[in-house]
Enzyme design. Structure first.
Site, mmCIF file in Angstrom:
data_model
loop_
_atom_site.group_PDB
_atom_site.id
_atom_site.type_symbol
_atom_site.label_atom_id
_atom_site.label_comp_id
_atom_site.label_asym_id
_atom_site.label_seq_id
_atom_site.Cartn_x
_atom_site.Cartn_y
_atom_site.Cartn_z
ATOM 1 N N ALA A 1 6.052 3.499 2.195
ATOM 2 C CA ALA A 1 6.676 5.304 2.884
ATOM 3 C C ALA A 1 6.275 4.718 4.468
ATOM 4 O O ALA A 1 7.984 4.791 4.702
ATOM 5 C CB ALA A 1 5.455 6.541 2.856
ATOM 6 N N GLY B 1 0.876 -1.358 -0.170
ATOM 7 C CA GLY B 1 0.053 0.147 0.353
ATOM 8 C C GLY B 1 0.915 1.253 -0.092
ATOM 9 O O GLY B 1 1.906 1.528 0.448
ATOM 10 N N CYS B 2 0.744 2.049 -0.428
ATOM 11 C CA CYS B 2 1.097 3.613 -0.786
ATOM 12 C C CYS B 2 1.435 3.931 0.789
ATOM 13 O O CYS B 2 3.234 4.414 1.091
ATOM 14 C CB CYS B 2 0.590 4.733 -1.582
ATOM 15 S SG CYS B 2 -1.074 5.035 -0.631
ATOM 16 N N TYR B 3 1.060 4.075 1.362
ATOM 17 C CA TYR B 3 1.044 4.524 2.973
ATOM 18 C C TYR B 3 1.935 3.313 3.872
ATOM 19 O O TYR B 3 3.216 3.574 3.868
ATOM 20 C CB TYR B 3 -0.079 4.746 3.354
ATOM 21 C CG TYR B 3 -0.636 5.446 3.406
ATOM 22 C CD1 TYR B 3 -0.641 6.921 3.727
ATOM 23 C CD2 TYR B 3 -2.610 5.491 3.747
ATOM 24 C CE1 TYR B 3 -1.311 7.600 3.917
ATOM 25 C CE2 TYR B 3 -3.196 6.550 2.999
ATOM 26 C CZ TYR B 3 -2.905 7.757 3.480
ATOM 27 O OH TYR B 3 -4.034 8.279 3.166
ATOM 28 N N ALA B 4 1.837 2.390 3.196
ATOM 29 C CA ALA B 4 2.557 1.341 4.173
ATOM 30 C C ALA B 4 4.641 1.345 3.461
ATOM 31 O O ALA B 4 4.978 1.378 3.773
ATOM 32 C CB ALA B 4 2.066 0.019 3.621
#
Lengths: 344, 344, 344, 344
Positions: free
Chosen positions: C152, C147-150
């Site tokens: 980062a 996931g995008c947040y993961a």
């Protein structure tokens, strides 16, 4: 490896975009980047991911000019280019300032309210809108890049003026630019909190890009073209859009106007003529050297509406400069230049 | 306490702005808010800090119309107003849709490409630009608010048309609007990621506000006025700016044009005529009912440039509606309306 | 020429970014682009300047799956990937959805509140954060992109967790994302007029990226890592920033934390560790596959602060997917991926 | 009519917002507006629609201080307030700078890296967060307004700290501010083209609002509270959001945390406690003096998450100052202050 080039005024938005483009250019190599207010600062501070500038610092214009280079990109403020490049320097020059765009010293004097320091030199420069003056540019030693608004307006209007379908006694041009057009120095009014949620006109009757638009369109028309031009700032970083209006000289359809544009720009790698169901948008052109153009005829009023969009720092400045330098140094015209922006 | 009023189409941007303004209005009291897609939802969900709506939920248009009220604000979508308000309902009506702005049913048919369901009723409506038709509105039972673009364009141009200084055979109007102008339903292209960093024209020759601008300016001129009009979307939430261009009929200065505007709008609480060193800006008008106007003459080309800025949801919609309702219900014209926006 | 690949879910923001990147990829060739809501529409309507898609139209997922291809990029909505890719299909797969990121079917069930349709298949997928699992990805047939947040959060925290300098019993992660993170379908709340000038948290305790962050950090720590995670939307199109806080387990300086990051990411082409006088920014990463990371120790409180920025559609989705596909198909890892964003 | 007041530092964003609010205040009358860089300029140049300033020009601080007034609003830069207001001046003072917020001169010295010019005077000031110190402020001659971040953080955390439900040995605060927080002087990095599409942390461990947050929360807790605080800039003009995280000291539900907030802020006109299905948003608070707060418990990790949103120039600066002045001059606390922002 690569032809040695330099960038003057390298820390302004236009100069920085030149550095960004040249970082990825396979045939040019930046040997000096001059920025008078940042002498000694690392280039990477402003352009952190450009690996080719590792270890390079900004120098003064004087230091830069002493470095050996084949071509100079000058993004110096108005006036500085005029004094430096008045006489030949043994280097090719692409100037992004407004100092050498007008052929006629009197016209320069009228619009800049001062006389040109080297009036005789004006005739030696090629006007750098590639789509109009490709062969001239290819042979030129000195090229004066068009103003960002002028590039858009001339691309939108030149096919219609050449085709003789618009009344050239008065063409009105309404332009909208992103805030980077005001430059990094910008100052009050260009802070985020003042520019966001704000649309506003400026310099309603006297913008300095007016005479170059008239100069180039008149050359195409073979007679005096007169324009009014109102620029506006709208809250975006990059991007420039012009919407032009003029009386039609005869009954033509939107399709015919678009066809005239297609004819004019056939084979052009950086001009995209849009069909009758598509209109120009600035966002998808960010970071590219592409201009989108289209036109509509309004049969009800007998008026033609011509539009163009581009990135003011791309085709409106640095991209256009690299396009010209590619020709001047013998590279393929599209080398190092993008046509595909981000969506969304 | 306060006169009972209702809002139809209350969850759209215009309707919601009406609720916001009426929350702070000392003389009107909202007795029903209709929003067909949100029946049963609390009004406070969309307007959380408006204390006067505590406990109120959105109802259907039918339910609302059964409630007793002195005045109906209708912000219903195009067509719905036309069918509901075709005949008198024993309530005063201020309609924000475009259904009753054109006097001539044939004009309506031409621009909307369908016939009006109640063509005979058109003559009974007052065109709700207060600065043009104050006395008519004061006496009216039914008022058709101007389109947001039309309000700005007519405010900018009416003083010049009345003064006879511009050639009315062709006036070009270039408009820039914030994205709320597309309405909440908006849809693709109006998402933040698509609208940010994007400037784009739309409906280049056929926008529905054209005939009402021509209708009102022609009435002032006493002869047919013909316009071209190109709207653009620029990345801001609220705000609308028009820049108009027309040939001057005689030599006049910018100062004379501004003076004509001052004359025309003397005493107007919501029109601010800007001096020759100030230009309209949208941001400082957000949330207000104020329009800023000014004009410039370009002696070089013989062209007049007239500009106006306003909040498309304020003077361009809900604010204008409250201004009219104030007159129709006997309140002071400025009651409940702000003139001071946020800076920055 | 080039290996045949396809994109499913090609008209969403992530899918479209895949098409944009693959247009410029010298070794892959898109043979099908599936978008169930746009079957028959030309790809060029959404991606106008991508010359390689001229003449190509969107097809259904079924049609696409019938086309011969070596690798499938799937950007299908949650659930659709799970049902299609539950069993092997004779094609390599890079899945950008969240359907195959968790190894443990019970964990999937707990966070998604439904059982996985193919729980046994979960163990066959490699977690696609290249910097953590490069060799695994190189050999894999099926890769589940983070996931995008993961992406980062794990890039920011993995060096500190591996070095054992932070207390892993509780790490707090605060994230800010641009609006494109909500996807094109977005809907109410993501329109420009609602998202501009607005910062807001969402899904404060239950975001679905939490378990994958815990899974990957726990694997590095060799023990259970527990996190809280609060995502926020801020008014920009692209860009994602995480700021993480955790108790230090021993006295270390900012320089030591940064050095741990340098060690961990030495030679990584897409991770840039920032010095102690530079902090991550999202803008200059737009359109790139680069992540910026850095960390600070706060000796006063004994807390470590770790930060990462990236483009949620780049390293957070499509760029990461191409990076993995490069490894899986034997290309150089950086092929077709940019590291230099626009400034400004 | 109205009590005579003055504004020092009147052309900065905070000072200007004070002028905007005071223009509509029925009980105060601005008799002098000092702005050292604009002496002689008309106030209306920056605040065009504020009718009460017609004919008023900015004066120097010295000139202003010679004018008779009951109360001085000081929005002077850090340091200037400290030197002017070190001793009593026979006028009530509300200071928006950070010069008089800390009781302990040693704390001031530690965080400002210089000694306070009038250390003995610090004890004479009331800390101006009305919701914490209403009675003290009502009696005070000199009130030091909280920092914008501090106001938000203390409003979010004080109910939980007072209730003893969070571990005060470490509270982490993550803050997001609009660009106006950087002030008009702003400078490079705050231009629209640099700030748009950019999210970035700054001053990661040493922000000057930290000690005042610790001072006030410690006073409530009756023991030392220790915080980490990371501010971020996000691309909006106004608005400030904090999200705070701390270990719970016992098992409590989100509903119980929200109930503690309701208890704490019952009857407060400017604090709105949000229910468990609503989260704070900055946009609808623009131009108001309202703060939105809420909290969530995460039973999985045993962590409390507390949030607050406000307008950094409203409740975070000028609105808060007017709220305090209302108390000090005997007006109703809400006089001249809005609670309803624009939507959208």
């Amino acid at each position: 490896v690569g032809h040695p080039v330099m960038v003057l005024g390298a820390s302004g938005y236009g100069g920085l975009e030149l550095l960004r483009l040249l970082d990825g250019h396979p045939g040019m190599r930046v040997v000096a980047a001059a920025a008078s207010t940042r002498v000694g600062d690392p280039v990477g501070g402003l352009l952190p991911h450009a690996s080719s500038y590792e270890g390079m610092s900004f120098v003064s214009v004087e230091e830069a000019m002493a470095v050996d280079a084949e071509l100079v990109f000058s993004s110096l403020p108005h006036g500085q280019s005029a004094s430096i490049f008045g006489r030949g320097l043994g280097k090719k020059v692409v100037d992004v300032s407004g100092d050498f765009r007008l052929r006629d010293p009197l016209l320069y004097e009228k619009w800049h309210r001062e006389s040109h320091p080297h009036p005789d030199s004006l005739a030696e420069w090629a006007y750098g809108l590639t789509e109009l003056r490709r062969e001239e540019i290819r042979e030129a030693d000195r090229v004066a890049d068009p103003g960002c608004y002028a590039a858009a307006a001339i691309l939108a209007l030149s096919p219609l003026v050449e085709a003789g379908v618009v009344d050239t006694s008065w063409i009105h041009i309404d332009a909208k630019s992103g805030i980077s057009g005001a430059g990094r120095a910008g100052g009050e009014g260009f802070g985020f909190a003042e520019a966001a949620e704000n649309a506003r006109p400026y310099t309603v009757t006297g913008h300095k890009h007016i005479p170059e638009i008239e100069q180039e369109l008149s050359a195409l028309a073979g007679s005096e073209v007169e324009i009014t031009f109102v620029p506006h700032l709208v809250p975006m970083s990059r991007g420039l859009l012009v919407t032009c209006a003029a009386r039609l000289t005869r009954e033509v359809s939107s399709a015919e106007l678009i066809e005239a544009m297609r004819e004019r720009f056939r084979g052009e790698p950086f001009v995209r003529v849009l069909d009758k169901d598509v209109l120009p948008e600035t966002k998808r052109l960010s970071g590219t050297n592409t201009a989108e153009v289209t036109a509509r005829a309004d049969p009800r009023t007998g008026v033609a509406l011509a539009m163009a969009a581009l990135d003011n720092l791309g085709k409106g400045a640095a991209g256009q400069a690299v396009q010209n330098a590619n020709l001047m140094l013998g590279f393929g015209e599209t080398t190092g230049l993008a046509t595909q922006g981000l969506v969304p």
